[in-house]
Scaffold this active site. Structure first.
Site, PDB file in Angstrom:
ATOM      1  N   SER A  21       0.872  -1.180   0.000  1.00 17.58           N
ATOM      2  CA  SER A  21       0.000   0.000   0.000  1.00 17.58           C
ATOM      3  C   SER A  21       0.902   1.221   0.000  1.00 17.58           C
ATOM      4  CB  SER A  21      -0.839  -0.021   1.283  1.00 17.58           C
ATOM      5  OG  SER A  21      -1.413   1.247   1.526  1.00 17.58           O
ATOM      6  N   TYR A  51      -2.214  -1.401  10.491  1.00 19.70           N
ATOM      7  CA  TYR A  51      -2.164  -1.473   9.024  1.00 19.70           C
ATOM      8  C   TYR A  51      -0.825  -0.937   8.502  1.00 19.70           C
ATOM      9  CZ  TYR A  51      -3.927  -1.070   4.194  1.00 19.70           C
ATOM     10  OH  TYR A  51      -4.118  -1.194   2.839  1.00 19.70           O
TER      11      TYR A  51
HETATM   12  P1  NAD Z   1     -11.432  -6.106   0.003  1.00 25.41           P
HETATM   13  O1  NAD Z   1     -12.031  -5.978   1.363  1.00 25.41           O
HETATM   14  O2  NAD Z   1     -12.280  -5.816  -1.199  1.00 25.41           O
HETATM   15  O3  NAD Z   1     -10.824  -7.596  -0.190  1.00 25.41           O
HETATM   16  C1  NAD Z   1     -10.097  -8.231   0.829  1.00 25.41           C
HETATM   17  C2  NAD Z   1     -10.025  -9.710   0.525  1.00 25.41           C
HETATM   18  O4  NAD Z   1      -9.312 -10.359   1.593  1.00 25.41           O
HETATM   19  C3  NAD Z   1     -11.414 -10.363   0.449  1.00 25.41           C
HETATM   20  O5  NAD Z   1     -11.415 -11.330  -0.582  1.00 25.41           O
HETATM   21  C4  NAD Z   1     -11.522 -11.051   1.811  1.00 25.41           C
HETATM   22  O6  NAD Z   1     -12.372 -12.190   1.807  1.00 25.41           O
HETATM   23  C5  NAD Z   1     -10.078 -11.459   2.035  1.00 25.41           C
HETATM   24  N1  NAD Z   1      -9.785 -11.780   3.436  1.00 25.41           N
HETATM   25  C6  NAD Z   1      -9.979 -10.996   4.530  1.00 25.41           C
HETATM   26  N2  NAD Z   1      -9.634 -11.685   5.640  1.00 25.41           N
HETATM   27  C7  NAD Z   1      -9.218 -12.923   5.232  1.00 25.41           C
HETATM   28  C8  NAD Z   1      -8.747 -14.085   5.897  1.00 25.41           C
HETATM   29  N3  NAD Z   1      -8.645 -14.153   7.232  1.00 25.41           N
HETATM   30  N4  NAD Z   1      -8.426 -15.171   5.155  1.00 25.41           N
HETATM   31  C9  NAD Z   1      -8.558 -15.152   3.809  1.00 25.41           C
HETATM   32  N5  NAD Z   1      -8.984 -14.076   3.116  1.00 25.41           N
HETATM   33  C10 NAD Z   1      -9.323 -12.974   3.832  1.00 25.41           C
HETATM   34  O7  NAD Z   1     -10.143  -5.189   0.031  1.00 25.41           O
HETATM   35  P2  NAD Z   1      -9.260  -4.560  -1.139  1.00 25.41           P
HETATM   36  O8  NAD Z   1      -9.494  -3.103  -1.099  1.00 25.41           O
HETATM   37  O9  NAD Z   1      -9.440  -5.287  -2.409  1.00 25.41           O
HETATM   38  O10 NAD Z   1      -7.789  -4.860  -0.570  1.00 25.41           O
HETATM   39  C11 NAD Z   1      -6.943  -5.893  -1.066  1.00 25.41           C
HETATM   40  C12 NAD Z   1      -5.495  -5.593  -0.664  1.00 25.41           C
HETATM   41  O11 NAD Z   1      -5.109  -4.347  -1.216  1.00 25.41           O
HETATM   42  C13 NAD Z   1      -5.279  -5.489   0.838  1.00 25.41           C
HETATM   43  O12 NAD Z   1      -4.043  -6.046   1.184  1.00 25.41           O
HETATM   44  C14 NAD Z   1      -5.289  -3.986   1.074  1.00 25.41           C
HETATM   45  O13 NAD Z   1      -4.561  -3.636   2.221  1.00 25.41           O
HETATM   46  C15 NAD Z   1      -4.603  -3.510  -0.185  1.00 25.41           C
HETATM   47  N6  NAD Z   1      -4.858  -2.096  -0.521  1.00 25.41           N
HETATM   48  C16 NAD Z   1      -6.141  -1.621  -0.754  1.00 25.41           C
HETATM   49  C17 NAD Z   1      -6.337  -0.269  -1.086  1.00 25.41           C
HETATM   50  C18 NAD Z   1      -7.712   0.335  -1.393  1.00 25.41           C
HETATM   51  O14 NAD Z   1      -7.836   1.565  -1.533  1.00 25.41           O
HETATM   52  N7  NAD Z   1      -8.766  -0.456  -1.532  1.00 25.41           N
HETATM   53  C19 NAD Z   1      -5.225   0.582  -1.146  1.00 25.41           C
HETATM   54  C20 NAD Z   1      -3.958   0.071  -0.898  1.00 25.41           C
HETATM   55  C21 NAD Z   1      -3.779  -1.271  -0.593  1.00 25.41           C
END
Ligand code: NAD
Length: 260
Positions: free
Chosen positions: A142, A155
């Site tokens: 991130s 985080y």
């Molecule tokens: P999201 O909530 O849409 O997806 C998260 C995924 O992780 C889901 O499929 C969920 O089922 C899975 N998950 C959660 N806990 C779990 C567990 N215990 N075991 C197995 N799977 C589990 O989130 P996102 O926005 O798509 O984020 C995905 C990644 O990208 C993360 O690592 C997040 O930190 C990173 N990220 C997101 C953003 C943003 O703006 N959305 C920005 C930077 C980084």
């Protein structure tokens, strides 16, 4: 481009993980989805992705808080497909609170899901990739792997940790044909974020466009959300052969956020 290759994408039942799974499958890879959710919904997602991309799409239910389940996800993928070319560590969760109020169990869960799960999956996958003489590991970090924001102690600690873990493993496997990199997105318009926009607009008495530009994208100079397709395209490039010299890299895809 990735024909005959096999990828695992953790946390790919929604959001960025699902987007990367789609891009990898469109590029020809068989993909093992993983993540939490209702079993029927996950099966619908799996079947739709398979129909859309023409690639084989499987699912493994490993909970990223359970090291034995993570090891099984890697081992059973290798057993089923006979290979594991690409490992994407993407699963992640968030909790926002001042450090003095931060629930210790939330700290443990965020460190476990966002950081330790990548250690456990790499620990299981690296020997298989070494044996094959090739591998691609992509960790979803991130902008918070590079800079901090208040109230996100766990985080930000986990994301800075995954940057260090990425560099360390990259050095360890540099002569084995395996690359290890981290993608650092800024704000991505996932359904979760989209859902907040109308409420925020109403609460603040501003337009939805102003919410995006002045509230959500305050730190993002382009004033544009990063898209899951853009993250997916980078994942496909990192999974391919022309990225062989990119390893141990912490790659911002953040509309200029961390340039400031
Ligand atoms: P999201 O909530 O849409 O997806 C998260 C995924 O992780 C889901 O499929 C969920 O089922 C899975 N998950 C959660 N806990 C779990 C567990 N215990 N075991 C197995 N799977 C589990 O989130 P996102 O926005 O798509 O984020 C995905 C990644 O990208 C993360 O690592 C997040 O930190 C990173 N990220 C997101 C953003 C943003 O703006 N959305 C920005 C930077 C980084």
């Amino acid at each position: 481009m990735l024909k005959n290759q096999v990828a695992i994408v953790t946390g790919s039942t929604s959001g960025i993980g699902l987007g990367m799974a789609r891009s990898l499958a469109q590029a020809g890879a068989a993909v093992v989805l993983n993540g939490l959710g209702d079993a029927d919904d996950i099966e619908k997602t799996r079947a739709a992705l398979e129909a859309e991309t023409g690639s084989t799409i499987a699912y493994h239910p490993a909970n990223m808080l359970q090291p034995a389940e993570i090891a099984d996800m890697v081992a059973s993928t290798h057993k089923t497909f006979g290979r594991l070319d690409i490992l994407v560590n993407n699963a992640g969760v968030q909790h926002v609170a001042p450090v003095e109020d931060f629930p210790p169990e939330k700290w443990d869960a965020i460190i476990g899901i966002n950081l330790s799960s990548a250690f456990h999956s790499m620990r299981a996958a690296v020997p298989l990739m070494k044996q094959a003489g090739r591998g691609r590991i992509i960790n979803l970090a991130s902008a918070h792997a590079l800079v901090a924001s208040p109230y996100k102690a766990a985080y930000v600690a986990a994301k800075h940790g995954i940057a260090g873990l990425t560099k360390t493993v990259a050095l360890e496997v540099a002569t084995d044909g395996i690359t290890v990199n981290a993608i650092c997105p800024g704000y991505v318009l996932t359904p979760l974020v989209e859902g907040q926009i109308p409420d925020t607009a109403q609460a603040r008495g501003i337009t939805e466009e102003e919410v995006k530009r002045d509230v959500l994208l305050a730190a993002q100079p382009t004033k544009e959300f990063v898209t899951t397709d853009q993250i997916g395209a980078l994942a496909v490039f990192l999974a391919g052969d022309m990225s062989a010299s990119i390893t141990g890299a912490i790659l911002p895809v953040d509309g200029g956020w961390t340039a400031q």
